[in-house]
Motif scaffolding. Structure first.
Motif, short mmCIF file in Angstrom:
data_model
loop_
_atom_site.label_atom_id
_atom_site.label_comp_id
_atom_site.label_asym_id
_atom_site.label_seq_id
_atom_site.Cartn_x
_atom_site.Cartn_y
_atom_site.Cartn_z
N GLU A 45 -3.92 9.53 34.37
CA GLU A 45 -4.27 8.37 35.18
C GLU A 45 -5.07 7.35 34.37
OE1 GLU A 45 -4.58 10.96 39.34
OE2 GLU A 45 -6.32 9.88 38.54
N LYS A 46 -5.65 7.79 33.27
CA LYS A 46 -6.36 6.88 32.38
C LYS A 46 -5.36 6.06 31.57
CE LYS A 46 -10.41 8.79 33.38
NZ LYS A 46 -11.50 8.06 34.07
N GLN A 47 -5.85 5.01 30.92
CA GLN A 47 -4.97 4.18 30.11
C GLN A 47 -4.39 4.97 28.94
OE1 GLN A 47 -6.59 0.35 29.08
NE2 GLN A 47 -5.21 0.06 27.35
N VAL A 48 -5.23 5.81 28.30
CA VAL A 48 -4.78 6.60 27.15
C VAL A 48 -5.32 8.01 27.28
CG1 VAL A 48 -4.84 6.88 24.64
CG2 VAL A 48 -4.68 4.59 25.63
N THR A 49 -4.46 8.99 27.00
CA THR A 49 -4.88 10.38 26.94
C THR A 49 -4.66 10.90 25.53
OG1 THR A 49 -4.31 10.77 29.26
CG2 THR A 49 -4.49 12.71 27.83
N LEU A 50 -5.68 11.50 24.94
CA LEU A 50 -5.60 12.05 23.59
C LEU A 50 -5.64 13.56 23.67
CD1 LEU A 50 -5.65 11.63 20.49
CD2 LEU A 50 -8.15 11.67 20.65
N ILE A 51 -4.59 14.21 23.16
CA ILE A 51 -4.55 15.67 23.06
C ILE A 51 -4.72 16.01 21.59
CG2 ILE A 51 -3.25 17.76 23.55
CD1 ILE A 51 -1.67 16.21 25.63
N SER A 52 -5.85 16.58 21.23
CA SER A 52 -6.15 16.85 19.82
C SER A 52 -6.52 18.31 19.67
CB SER A 52 -7.31 15.96 19.35
OG SER A 52 -7.59 16.20 17.99
N ALA A 53 -5.72 19.04 18.89
CA ALA A 53 -5.96 20.47 18.69
C ALA A 53 -5.18 20.92 17.47
CB ALA A 53 -5.51 21.26 19.93
N PRO A 54 -5.57 22.04 16.86
CA PRO A 54 -4.89 22.52 15.65
C PRO A 54 -3.45 22.92 15.91
CG PRO A 54 -7.04 23.57 15.94
CD PRO A 54 -6.73 22.87 17.22
N LYS A 183 -13.74 1.89 22.36
CA LYS A 183 -13.89 0.95 23.46
C LYS A 183 -13.30 1.52 24.75
CE LYS A 183 -14.07 -3.26 20.65
NZ LYS A 183 -13.43 -4.57 20.37
N LEU A 184 -12.13 2.17 24.62
CA LEU A 184 -11.54 2.81 25.79
C LEU A 184 -12.43 3.92 26.31
CD1 LEU A 184 -7.78 3.03 24.72
CD2 LEU A 184 -8.76 1.50 26.43
N ARG A 185 -13.04 4.66 25.38
CA ARG A 185 -13.93 5.75 25.78
C ARG A 185 -15.12 5.20 26.57
NH1 ARG A 185 -14.46 7.86 21.15
NH2 ARG A 185 -12.94 9.54 21.33
N LEU A 186 -15.71 4.13 26.06
CA LEU A 186 -16.86 3.53 26.74
C LEU A 186 -16.46 2.94 28.09
CD1 LEU A 186 -18.59 1.75 23.72
CD2 LEU A 186 -19.38 3.79 24.93
N ALA A 187 -15.24 2.44 28.18
CA ALA A 187 -14.78 1.84 29.43
C ALA A 187 -14.27 2.88 30.42
CB ALA A 187 -13.67 0.84 29.14
N GLY A 188 -14.29 4.16 30.04
CA GLY A 188 -13.81 5.20 30.93
C GLY A 188 -12.31 5.25 31.05
N GLU A 189 -11.58 4.67 30.08
CA GLU A 189 -10.12 4.63 30.13
C GLU A 189 -9.48 5.58 29.11
OE1 GLU A 189 -9.57 2.49 33.39
OE2 GLU A 189 -7.96 3.25 32.13
N LEU A 190 -10.28 6.48 28.54
CA LEU A 190 -9.75 7.46 27.58
C LEU A 190 -10.03 8.86 28.08
CD1 LEU A 190 -8.49 8.10 24.79
CD2 LEU A 190 -10.83 8.13 23.88
N ALA A 191 -8.95 9.63 28.29
CA ALA A 191 -9.08 11.05 28.63
C ALA A 191 -8.80 11.88 27.39
CB ALA A 191 -8.10 11.42 29.74
N GLU A 192 -9.51 12.97 27.20
CA GLU A 192 -9.38 13.78 25.99
C GLU A 192 -9.19 15.25 26.37
OE1 GLU A 192 -12.06 12.41 22.65
OE2 GLU A 192 -13.01 11.39 24.35
#
Length: 898
Positions: A45-54, A183-192
């Protein structure tokens, strides 16, 4: 395709590898990680979702499970998995654009790669496609860690931070990318979503074991989960080895250590339990990024490899196909790493031989980059250098300049110093990056080496060096050198082998382009036209669309000695051809865009000209070809001057002179630049500067017709009309060479202005009529705007001219430009008139009858009558005079003539 080993445990069947060869064996059910899928659903639902894992954490499987679930009916998902070692920004953006278009169902011309790539246009095209999407649209990019092109990463960051409201992006990667998403993280638009969230729970571990048909006591299953720490890849490896194991509890008890230790142990366990032919295929093909059945047969020395690869994929273990036809495969990357370790441990003596076999196979099948990589891995530096030298031009023309640079960097330094082939490749790489000084040095080394090269390679090296030196001279603006070296053009029949014929075709087409461009910028237009047409035809025959577009892009300018209509036609054809391959915003098409803008300026279509000029500016880089940059600057100055913005025009002309100063030779348009600069200075009252510049010219340049007309402008500014007329005599008697008849039109108009100042109105009107006679065939407006002589037309008695319609066009264009900075946008019926109707409307203020208008426009009387009826209807007019009055009120016609 999935990149994570964990993908095998989540989205596919759980058959063990030894079961893949048992036809008819039943499939096992999938496990359901519903909570994790729901977590991704909420994150999306956020603008960007980051999936980061080995590696091996199950990122790809999560994406596939989420995408496969039932969602809103209008939800669309564009999925892109980045190819391994993707260092070509252009290929990444083309793949992303294709994915978006395929998902949205948008139509688009096929895109193709191009040298000298600038990503801005493709990024904007992706953004535009996303902007018109309806309903929720998800842009999923998997394996982003494989993208190593810095410029692509920066452009992707810009795209992700400015997505349209209905678009959401999901990015999966093994490591955090440098995307500047703070900036997205600060704006609450980045899910991780991180590795901890992807780990299997103990319950999911038990469910995985049950799905695989493995019965373990609860405490043993708990031990397996504890030993693997929920790592998806470790669990999957364990499950594959546990299937059919005689003592599963002992296996779990011994299953310990780091991931590397566990993986090595399981590798040995699994390989030992597979048939010998499967073991041999997996090990001996592990050195490849991709493999097909034929190549696998070659490396294993056996047959039937394709069937094994298909069976392995059907078992959802180890191998995945890369194309819909399932002809190319790759081993899972994590397994590939381990298989390569095992091959080097067990058969180190076979590794160079396997690389050499693979290199020869790829070379025979036209896969040059992969062939060079394998020859390098085999330690065959000489063979790799020769192969790269033979194909570096073709790779560069295929838009793989970055690949050429990467292959170069893999050679030992000492080889680069000793190999004429690598000196040649370095020169090609330098030319593609506009490093002209470095290119010249490398080509000199290659030329000296070629003299002593083995006989079987000497001709190829000399041919390549000669063609590249031709390109270098063109990019330096050294046109005389191009002409001197053009005798070394490779013959189309000079090659003997297939590779030599291909190389000859590429180099000959490139050389024809270089020669044609040099002739164009030297105003040897007939020769230029002939060579560019020949180059375009050859490029088309040998399947080099980039060279074909490059030739046709310059062909419009080269047609200037024929007619403006032909220039316009050829420029439009070149633009259409470039658009077919997605190059309509690339530097290769800038010459056609600039020449098209020039023709539109000449005919007074200033708004359309500005649009094409903006495209040419955007496509031309500061380090681009100087001849093109000079043309763009000059066209920009013409548009500004035609609109009365003389100070801005003067700045553009000064910039054009700076471009000329860095060219070795003289651009054919230099007299035009110098002449118009002095003319503009005179019109701005900078008479002393103009006079000083005129006095500083050498005799040859000062004798040009463009300079004599500038001298006449200076005389007029000095209030010396008689002196102005004297300056123009050499233009009228033909002793002063001129670039085009634009100069002759200007000369007649300056003569008219001088006669006016001498109070000789009959002579002034006669000179204007001479100018109109010359301007009529192409309906030229620019000379009247540049000289300011359009003001004479307002007082020109209509009975004294047979060019009333052209006079109306000139006044419309020049007066419209004078109002352009303050006028409001047109509204109402003005927008409803078609171009054909507008052309007819401009004849209505004249005394021409409908049959005479039809004759002027080369159409039938019925066509003119139909257009007149529509004009009356759209303008709300009842007759010709009221239509003219309404047209003037709307700004469609000049208000200065009755």
């Amino acid at each position: 395709m999935p990149d994570d080993l964990g993908a095998l445990s989540l989205s596919g069947p759980l058959d063990a590898l030894d079961q893949c060869r048992a036809p008819g064996r039943g499939r096992h059910r999938l496990i359901d990680r519903r909570d994790l899928v729901f977590a991704l659903d909420r994150a999306a639902e956020k603008q960007v979702t980051l999936i980061s894992a080995p590696a091996g954490s199950g990122k790809t499987s999560l994406l596939r499970a989420w995408a496969d679930r039932t969602g809103p009916p209008d939800r669309r998902i564009a999925f892109l998995s980045v190819r391994p070692g993707q260092n070509e920004a252009q290929l990444f953006w083309l793949a992303l654009l294709d994915a978006v278009r395929a998902t949205s169902g948008a139509d688009g011309e096929p895109q193709a790669v191009t040298p000298g790539f600038s990503p801005g246009a493709l990024v904007e095209e992706v953004r535009s496609e996303l902007a018109v999407s309806r309903g929720p649209f998800f842009l999923v990019i998997d394996d982003l860690h494989e993208l190593t092109a810095d410029d692509a990463t920066e452009q992707l960051a810009d795209l992700l931070t400015s997505l349209p409201p209905s678009v959401h992006a999901i990015v999966a990667t093994r490591r955090d990318p440098p995307l500047r998403l703070h900036k997205l993280r600060l704006a609450g638009e980045l899910a991780e979503i991180r590795a901890a969230a992807l780990r299997f729970t103990e319950d999911e571990t038990r469910e995985l074991l049950v799905a695989a048909g493995i019965a373990l006591p609860d405490h043993v299953a708990g031990m397996l989960h504890q030993r693997t720490e929920g790592w998806a890849a470790g669990l999957r490896l364990a499950v594959l080895s546990l299937a059919g194991h005689p003592d599963p509890e002992r296996f779990v008890a011994e299953f310990s250590g780091s991931h590397r230790t566990v993986a090595d142990y399981l590798m040995a366990e699994m390989l030992e339990r597979q048939p010998a032919d499967v073991q041999r295929l997996l090990l001996r093909t592990s050195l490849l990024d991709r493999v097909n059945g034929e190549l696998a047969d070659l490396l294993t020395g056996a047959t039937g490899s394709e069937r094994i690869l298909l069976d392995l994929e059907d078992a959802n273990a180890f191998v995945v196909s890369l194309d819909p036809g399932r002809t190319w495969f790759r081993c899972h990357r994590l397994f590939g790493d381990l298989l390569r370790l095992e091959l080097r441990r067990t058969s180190p003596q076979d590794v160079p031989k396997l690389h050499r076999l693979a290199g020869d196979w790829f070379a025979e099948h036209g896969q040059t980059a992969e062939a060079v990589r394998h020859l390098q891995a085999a330690g065959d530096w000489s063979g790799a250098a020769c192969l790269l030298a033979d194909h570096a031009v073709s790779l560069t023309l295929d838009g793989q300049a970055a690949t050429v640079a990467a292959l170069l960097s893999a050679f030992p330094t000492r080889t680069g110093e000793e190999s004429p082939e690598l000196a040649l490749v370095h020169g090609i790489a330098d030319l593609s990056q506009s490093r002209l000084g470095e290119a010249q040095a490398h080509l000199e080394i290659a030329r000296s080496y070629a003299a002593s090269a083995p006989p079987e390679r000497r001709h190829r090296l000399r041919t390549a060096v000669a063609s590249l030196e031709l390109l270098l001279a063109r990019l330096q603006g050294d046109f005389d050198a191009v002409f001197e070296r053009s005798g070394a053009l490779p013959s189309s029949a000079c090659g003997r082998s297939h590779a030599e014929v291909a190389l000859s075709g590429d180099l000959r087409a490139l050389a024809l382009l270089d020669l044609g461009v040099a002739e164009a910028w030297s105003l040897r237009l007939a020769d230029s036209e002939r060579h560019l047409q020949e180059g375009a035809a050859l490029a088309r025959d040998i399947g080099r669309p980039y060279l074909e577009v490059a030739c046709t892009a310059h062909l419009g300018f080269a047609s200037g000695f024929r007619s403006f209509a032909l220039v316009r036609q050829r420029c439009e054809e070149a633009v259409a051809l470039a658009a077919r391959y997605g190059w309509d915003a690339e530097p290769v098409i800038a010459p056609a865009q600039a020449a098209l803008a020039w023709t539109l300026i000449c005919t007074g279509e200033f708004e359309d000209a500005e649009r094409w000029l903006d495209r040419a500016r955007n496509a031309t880089s500061a380090e681009g070809e100087p001849g093109v940059r000079l043309l763009v600057r000059l066209v920009s100055a013409l548009l500004l001057a035609a609109r009365g913005q003389h100070r801005q025009a003067l700045a553009e002309l000064a910039a054009a002179e700076q471009v000329q100063a860095h060219m070795v030779g003289r651009h054919g348009l230099s007299p035009r630049v110098a002449g118009w600069k002095m003319t503009v200075q005179a019109r701005l009252g900078m008479v002393d500067r103009a006079r000083t510049a005129l006095g500083g010219l050498d005799g040859r340049k000062a004798a040009a017709g463009e300079i004599r007309t500038a001298a006449a402008s200076i005389r007029l500014a000095e209030r010396d009309p008689a002196g102005a007329r004297a300056e123009l005599r050499t233009v009228f008697d033909g002793t002063a060479p001129v670039i085009s008849h634009l100069t002759r039109i200007e000369a007649h108009l300056l003569e008219a202005l001088a006669c006016r100042d001498l109070n000789d109105d009959p002579a002034a009107y006669a000179a204007v009529e001479h100018a109109l006679d010359l301007a009529e065939p192409d309906r030229l407006v620019l000379p009247f705007a540049m000289t300011g002589a359009w003001e004479l037309l307002e007082a020109l008695p209509q009975a004294k001219t047979s060019h009333a319609a052209l006079v109306s066009d000139i006044l419309d264009a020049t007066r419209g430009s004078a109002r352009a900075r303050t006028a409001r946008p047109r509204r109402g019926p003005a927008e409803e008139l078609s171009p054909s109707e507008l052309r007819v409307l401009r004849y209505l203020p004249t005394n021409l009858t409908r049959p005479e208008i039809a004759g002027e426009l080369s159409v039938s009387i019925n066509t003119v009558s139909t257009h007149v009826r529509r004009i009356y209807s759209k303008l709300g007019a009842g007759d010709r005079s009221s239509a003219v009055r309404r047209g003037r009120e709307l700004g469609l016609l000049s208000s200065g003539r009755q």
